[in-house]
Design an enzyme around this catalytic site. Structure first.
Site, PDB file in Angstrom:
ATOM      1  N   GLU A 151      43.421  44.053  13.692  1.00  0.00           N
ATOM      2  CA  GLU A 151      42.236  45.380  13.892  1.00  0.00           C
ATOM      3  C   GLU A 151      43.215  46.296  15.046  1.00  0.00           C
ATOM      4  O   GLU A 151      43.081  45.594  15.738  1.00  0.00           O
ATOM      5  CB  GLU A 151      41.209  45.121  13.917  1.00  0.00           C
ATOM      6  CG  GLU A 151      40.363  44.611  12.902  1.00  0.00           C
ATOM      7  CD  GLU A 151      38.351  44.018  13.074  1.00  0.00           C
ATOM      8  OE1 GLU A 151      38.956  44.819  12.163  1.00  0.00           O
ATOM      9  OE2 GLU A 151      38.417  44.354  13.836  1.00  0.00           O
ATOM     10  N   GLY A 186      36.387  52.155  14.021  1.00  0.00           N
ATOM     11  CA  GLY A 186      35.327  53.535  14.362  1.00  0.00           C
ATOM     12  C   GLY A 186      35.488  54.723  14.228  1.00  0.00           C
ATOM     13  O   GLY A 186      35.084  55.755  14.756  1.00  0.00           O
ATOM     14  N   SER A 242      38.083  51.648  10.432  1.00  0.00           N
ATOM     15  CA  SER A 242      38.628  52.450   9.240  1.00  0.00           C
ATOM     16  C   SER A 242      38.888  52.531   8.032  1.00  0.00           C
ATOM     17  O   SER A 242      39.016  53.558   6.987  1.00  0.00           O
ATOM     18  CB  SER A 242      38.775  54.102   9.905  1.00  0.00           C
ATOM     19  OG  SER A 242      38.012  54.362  11.124  1.00  0.00           O
TER      20      SER A 242
HETATM   21  C1  PEP Z   1      35.308  46.343  12.789  1.00  0.00           C
HETATM   22  O1  PEP Z   1      34.629  46.513  14.071  1.00  0.00           O
HETATM   23  O2  PEP Z   1      35.571  45.230  12.599  1.00  0.00           O
HETATM   24  C2  PEP Z   1      36.199  47.487  12.446  1.00  0.00           C
HETATM   25  C3  PEP Z   1      36.805  47.033  11.033  1.00  0.00           C
HETATM   26  O3  PEP Z   1      35.495  48.804  12.718  1.00  0.00           O
HETATM   27  P1  PEP Z   1      35.762  49.934  11.659  1.00  0.00           P
HETATM   28  O4  PEP Z   1      35.790  49.723  10.366  1.00  0.00           O
HETATM   29  O5  PEP Z   1      34.317  50.966  11.359  1.00  0.00           O
HETATM   30  O6  PEP Z   1      37.008  50.735  12.598  1.00  0.00           O
END
Ligand code: PEP
Length: 252
Positions: A169, A175, A215
């Site tokens: 990530e 986000g 995202s």
């Molecule tokens: C997360 O917080 O693990 C995440 C992937 O958030 P988002 O998909 O909203 O970017």
């Protein structure tokens, strides 16, 4: 063959009625559709775990927690233990999410303790790693991810490591609406699989599920998941609406 996984991280969202509705819709979808070699996981706030495990009964929907204590039990007000999660039928727990690293100052050491205690109680860690934007801009992203893995999960014996899921990530994508490109995701996932190969060998590397998070949504999931080393996603914002989350599941 490794398992594809789509996991929803609800974070601190949804009041009870909304949670009830969302879980019921996802459970219905999972109940009524054959999902070959794909595990669907929802990680609601801990307060709704019993609701989730009840609604998920007799479906292939798995329930995960968003956090657990690094302590076994005792005087730790507000904490939830791995043993409690196991006793409630929780199969997975997110560990190492960037929000917990940032806001709750969780260190590599604490995360390693959380990984250990989760495995001790048969809760599969979804271990998150990923670099900040300045780290990527400085071309440090591979080193950052390597250190995160070395410090918090590579101490595991091979048999334990096999019970762990990795989620890459990139923090700049979480986000923000900015997604890693499919090439950026594939490049890092391949690198991570290479590290697993170096540490544990080919069989473990080939059987480890590595998820992309940041995202990811119904519009970009297909392209991301099409990469050979991307085995699904950890989904934040887009897991909060049943129809969008279902479209993401269908993209695998
Ligand atoms: C997360 O917080 O693990 C995440 C992937 O958030 P988002 O998909 O909203 O970017």
């Amino acid at each position: 063959m490794r398992t594809n996984i789509v996991a929803g991280n609800w974070k601190m969202n949804k009041i009870f009625e909304e949670a009830d509705d969302l879980i019921a819709n996802i459970a219905d979808f999972v109940r009524n559709n054959e999902l070959e070699n794909t595990a669907v996981i929802i990680c609601p706030p801990s307060l709704y775990i019993e609701l989730a495990t009840d609604l998920a009964q007799e479906t292939e929907l798995y329930v995960g927690a968003q956090n657990l204590s690094n302590y076994e039990s005792g005087a730790y007000t507000g904490e939830i233990s791995a043993a409690m999660l196991e006793s409630m039928g929780v199969d997975y727990c997110i560990i190492g999410h960037s929000e917990r690293r940032k806001y709750f100052k969780e260190s590599h050491e604490v995360l390693a303790e959380k990984v250990n205690i989760a495995l001790k109680y048969n809760v599969t860690p979804i271990f998150c790693c990923g670099e900040l934007l300045p780290e990527r801009e400085a071309a440090q992203h591979f080193d950052i991810v390597k250190t995160q893995l070395e410090q918090s999960v590579f101490h595991l014996k091979e048999g334990d490591f096999k019970n762990l899921v990795i989620a890459y990530e990139p923090v700049w994508a979480i986000g923000t609406g900015v997604t890693a490109s499919p090439d950026q995701a594939q490049e890092m996932h391949k690198y991570i699989r290479g590290l697993i190969n170096d540490k544990y060998g080919k069989e473990t590397a080939e059987s480890s599920s590595i998820l992309y998070g940041g995202s990811c949504n119904a519009n970009n999931a297909k392209e991301l998941f099409a990469n050979p080393d991307v085995d699904g996603g950890l989904i934040g914002g887009a897991s909060l609406k049943a129809d969008e989350f279902i479209k993401i599941i269908q993209s695998i």
